[in-house]
Design an enzyme around this catalytic site. Structure first.
Site, PDB file in Angstrom:
ATOM      1  N   TYR A  22      64.352 -41.603 -49.426  1.00 48.58           N
ATOM      2  CA  TYR A  22      65.731 -41.214 -49.723  1.00 48.58           C
ATOM      3  C   TYR A  22      66.624 -42.361 -50.169  1.00 48.58           C
ATOM      4  CZ  TYR A  22      64.086 -37.090 -47.287  1.00 48.58           C
ATOM      5  OH  TYR A  22      63.363 -35.993 -46.912  1.00 48.58           O
ATOM      6  N   ASN A  73      72.683 -29.162 -51.057  1.00 50.94           N
ATOM      7  CA  ASN A  73      71.401 -29.730 -50.664  1.00 50.94           C
ATOM      8  C   ASN A  73      71.125 -29.141 -49.291  1.00 50.94           C
ATOM      9  OD1 ASN A  73      69.213 -31.186 -49.767  1.00 50.94           O
ATOM     10  ND2 ASN A  73      69.930 -33.130 -50.608  1.00 50.94           N
ATOM     11  N   HIS A  79      63.313 -24.749 -47.344  1.00 54.91           N
ATOM     12  CA  HIS A  79      61.956 -24.228 -47.237  1.00 54.91           C
ATOM     13  C   HIS A  79      61.825 -23.075 -46.250  1.00 54.91           C
ATOM     14  CE1 HIS A  79      61.455 -27.999 -49.280  1.00 54.91           C
ATOM     15  NE2 HIS A  79      61.935 -28.628 -48.231  1.00 54.91           N
ATOM     16  N   ASP A  86      70.407 -15.717 -48.706  1.00 58.72           N
ATOM     17  CA  ASP A  86      71.198 -14.489 -48.787  1.00 58.72           C
ATOM     18  C   ASP A  86      72.691 -14.780 -48.933  1.00 58.72           C
ATOM     19  OD1 ASP A  86      68.874 -13.016 -48.609  1.00 58.72           O
ATOM     20  OD2 ASP A  86      69.195 -12.365 -46.531  1.00 58.72           O
ATOM     21  N   HIS A  99      68.167 -32.025 -54.634  1.00 59.76           N
ATOM     22  CA  HIS A  99      67.297 -32.705 -53.676  1.00 59.76           C
ATOM     23  C   HIS A  99      67.118 -34.138 -54.147  1.00 59.76           C
ATOM     24  CE1 HIS A  99      66.356 -29.258 -51.263  1.00 59.76           C
ATOM     25  NE2 HIS A  99      66.230 -28.565 -52.384  1.00 59.76           N
ATOM     26  N   ILE A 100      67.323 -35.067 -53.238  1.00 60.93           N
ATOM     27  CA  ILE A 100      67.219 -36.485 -53.561  1.00 60.93           C
ATOM     28  C   ILE A 100      65.786 -36.838 -53.961  1.00 60.93           C
ATOM     29  CG2 ILE A 100      67.385 -38.813 -52.572  1.00 60.93           C
ATOM     30  CD1 ILE A 100      69.772 -37.688 -50.889  1.00 60.93           C
ATOM     31  N   SER A 101      64.824 -36.336 -53.212  1.00 61.97           N
ATOM     32  CA  SER A 101      63.416 -36.590 -53.534  1.00 61.97           C
ATOM     33  C   SER A 101      62.875 -35.430 -54.364  1.00 61.97           C
ATOM     34  CB  SER A 101      62.591 -36.740 -52.248  1.00 61.97           C
ATOM     35  OG  SER A 101      62.511 -35.502 -51.564  1.00 61.97           O
ATOM     36  N   ARG A 110      56.833 -28.360 -48.269  1.00 64.67           N
ATOM     37  CA  ARG A 110      58.094 -28.544 -48.994  1.00 64.67           C
ATOM     38  C   ARG A 110      58.073 -27.890 -50.374  1.00 64.67           C
ATOM     39  NH1 ARG A 110      61.135 -32.135 -45.938  1.00 64.67           N
ATOM     40  NH2 ARG A 110      59.870 -33.615 -44.765  1.00 64.67           N
TER      41      ARG A 110
END
Length: 160
Positions: A22, A73, A79, A86, A99-101, A110
């Site tokens: 990260y 994020n 996941h 919803d 998402h950073i990664s 993931r």
């Protein structure tokens, strides 16, 4: 235009946790950069972070009628959370997932993404710069919506 930035679990630990994944930038630093870009772009921006799924759902619901778009994020809840999925679907606002990664190049669990199908767009794997990309993308999305709405107004039959 007003944008809500919603941050999920453990993102308050950025700069401390798993820096090899990260990076070393803290969440406050990411938010400061976003705040600066928002000011330059004439955007109003608000930030929210929670480690609790229900609080994230509540915040998404509060966005209805209050903001023009959401940058989210959902972190690990990406996941697993049907509730967040919803809520995003229910408010029906332009939503950009960040998402950073690159979650697609990480652990198998993931690769399951519950929220991407109800988001307008997803930005993954660009590190903290992904938030800047999300803001640029959100501005584009909101401008396109505004242009379509203005065109529809012009094409609507004039009341006599």
């Amino acid at each position: 235009m007003k944008i809500a930035v919603i941050q999920g679990p453990n993102l308050n630990m950025l700069g401390v946790r798993e820096q090899q994944i990260y990076g070393s930038m803290k969440l406050e630093q990411i938010h400061a950069q976003m705040r600066d870009f928002a000011a330059q772009s004439g955007l109003e921006i608000e930030f929210f972070q929670s480690n609790l799924e229900g609080e994230i759902v509540d915040k998404i619901q509060e966005c209805y009628g209050d903001v023009n778009g959401i940058i989210i994020n959902a972190a690990a809840y990406t996941h697993t959370s049907i509730a967040i999925r919803d809520a995003i679907s229910a408010v029906n606002l332009p939503t950009v997932e960040v998402h950073i990664s690159n979650i697609n190049r990480r652990e198998e669990f993931r690769k399951q993404n519950m929220i991407a199908p109800v988001c307008t767009s997803s930005i993954v794997g660009f590190g903290p710069f992904g938030y800047h990309l999300a803001m640029v993308g959100m501005i584009q999305i909101l401008n396109e919506i505004k242009a379509v709405q203005e065109m529809q107004k012009q094409q609507a039959p004039q009341a006599e």
